[in-house]
Design an enzyme around this catalytic site. Structure first.
Site, PDB file in Angstrom:
ATOM      1  N   ASP A 102       0.843  -1.194   0.000  1.00 10.16           N
ATOM      2  CA  ASP A 102       0.000   0.000   0.000  1.00 10.16           C
ATOM      3  C   ASP A 102       0.880   1.247   0.000  1.00 10.16           C
ATOM      4  O   ASP A 102       2.055   1.207   0.374  1.00 10.16           O
ATOM      5  CB  ASP A 102      -0.955   0.006   1.193  1.00 10.16           C
TER       6      ASP A 102
ATOM      7  N   GLU B 248      -0.229  -1.271   5.845  1.00  9.07           N
ATOM      8  CA  GLU B 248       0.892  -0.794   6.656  1.00  9.07           C
ATOM      9  C   GLU B 248       0.827   0.704   6.875  1.00  9.07           C
ATOM     10  O   GLU B 248       1.113   1.199   7.972  1.00  9.07           O
ATOM     11  CB  GLU B 248       2.216  -1.180   5.997  1.00  9.07           C
TER      12      GLU B 248
END
Length: 399
Positions: free
Chosen positions: A79, A145
């Protein structure tokens, strides 16, 4: 180790790594919306002949090479943060750019380059027979994350039942090998007031005035926080402010602050909360001090709640995981710089919560993370892929 062969293989794969990274950059993939990136990583792993590839129920991509019972993992989150103010970018953040030395685009350093180098590093390890028979190499393309670092590894360890012997975290390290980082936590401070008409403020109790006093004491508290000779100083920053009021013609009856608290070695989440609760203005106004929680659904709609506490971690320089990474780097590219991250990584769970040793080595530069005009160096992709290919053999030699 077959140093010349490893380096030659990594250099030969640069065109494929460049293509792969540019294609990942072109797929928007903020936290909880990583499905396009996940499927593209899965596709690349399958095309390169990984022995097993799966996407777990949370949305993490897990690719394996080798058949041993002992696992060495290479973790890279897939991400990215958003692009922020578009006017600060000199180029399209998703179209990116490429020249002889660089690749630009959102996620180039933080940290799509890491997953690219890991996938190809493990491919090289298989090709050159550098995976010891007792080991399996795992590449984890992890999710959420940027929203909640380490949540993915809470899931992988607790639910997928995967517990590596050690993990190479592929976040950007400016060419160094890292062995620790400060922790962090997200704190909310809230005060209540009483609203009234703005024409007669004395009839009410203005929550914004109260929170303003608290903000000044928080700024002073930052200067008094603990220090550590390796990880550095704990810090505190007010990151957001909120209020509630019936209208712009009324006194605010609620005000709150969000705090980004960075924890150095030896600091605890309980102590960080109590330091704030002990401030004179917090006690004076009966402010509520609490830790945020996280419960956003992943791209696969799985909710895995946790508190927003991310422990600090340090691995001793003499640990075999650190020494293996250093030995691989030394054999291929010379003596490495051993250091630590300024920011936070999935190591907060892997090592901070579960005690699994981590070593950091990844393409890109810390200063590029979350910045406009983000870029990474092609040379970094090659060096990291080569070192990743050599790590398992170096580690087996030490053990």
């Amino acid at each position: 180790m077959q140093q010349h062969q490893i380096k030659a293989a990594a250099e030969a794969y640069l065109p494929q790594m460049t293509r792969f990274l540019r294609e990942l950059i072109a797929i928007p993939g903020e936290s909880c919306d990583e499905q396009g990136v996940a499927h593209r990583v899965e596709q690349e792993m399958r095309a390169l002949g990984f022995d097993a590839v799966e996407i777990d129920p949370q949305g993490n991509v897990l690719g394996r090479m080798g058949g041993g019972e002992r696992i060495i993992a290479f973790d890279g989150h897939i991400d990215t943060v958003g692009i922020g103010e578009r006017g600060n970018w000199r180029f399209d953040p998703y179209q990116g750019y490429e020249n002889e030395a660089e690749i630009g685009g959102r996620g180039a350093s933080d940290q799509l380059g890491g997953i690219v180098s890991a996938v190809y590093g493990v491919k090289i390890a298989r090709e050159l027979q550098l995976i010891p028979p007792q080991f399996t190499l795992l590449v984890s393309g992890t999710v959420q994350e940027e929203d909640c670092d380490g949540l993915c590894w809470q899931y992988i360890i607790n639910e997928d039942k995967i517990r590596p012997e050690f993990v190479v975290v592929t976040e950007p390290t400016d060419g160094g090998i890292y062995r620790g980082q400060r922790g962090r936590m997200e704190i909310r401070v809230e005060v209540k007031g009483v609203s009234c008409h703005g024409s007669a403020p004395e009839r009410g109790d203005n929550a914004i005035y109260k929170i303003s006093e608290i903000a000044l004491e928080l700024r002073a508290l930052n200067e008094r926080l603990a220090d550590d000779p390796f990880l550095g100083k704990g810090t505190l920053a007010v990151s957001q402010s909120f209020y509630n009021s019936p209208s712009r013609c009324a006194v605010a009856d609620m005000a709150a602050l969000s705090i980004d608290r960075r924890l150095t070695w030896g600091e605890t989440w309980q102590g960080a909360l109590e330091e704030i609760r002990a401030l004179p203005s917090v006690r004076k106004y009966g402010a509520e001090v609490s830790m945020y929680g996280y419960d956003r659904p992943s791209w696969r709609k799985l909710v895995y709640p946790t508190e927003c506490y991310f422990p600090a971690w340090v691995v001793e320089e003499r640990h075999p995981a650190v020494q293996a990474a250093a030995a691989a780097h030394r054999a291929l590219y010379g003596e490495p710089r051993i250091d630590k991250w300024t920011f936070s990584t999935n190591g907060v769970s892997i090592c901070g919560r579960y005690g699994i040793p981590c070593v950091g080595f990844g393409p890109g530069m810390e200063a590029q993370a979350h910045a406009p005009n983000e870029m990474t160096c092609k040379e970094h992709l090659v060096k990291c892929a080569a070192v990743y290919a050599a790590v398992a053999t170096a580690y087996a030699g030490l053990k």
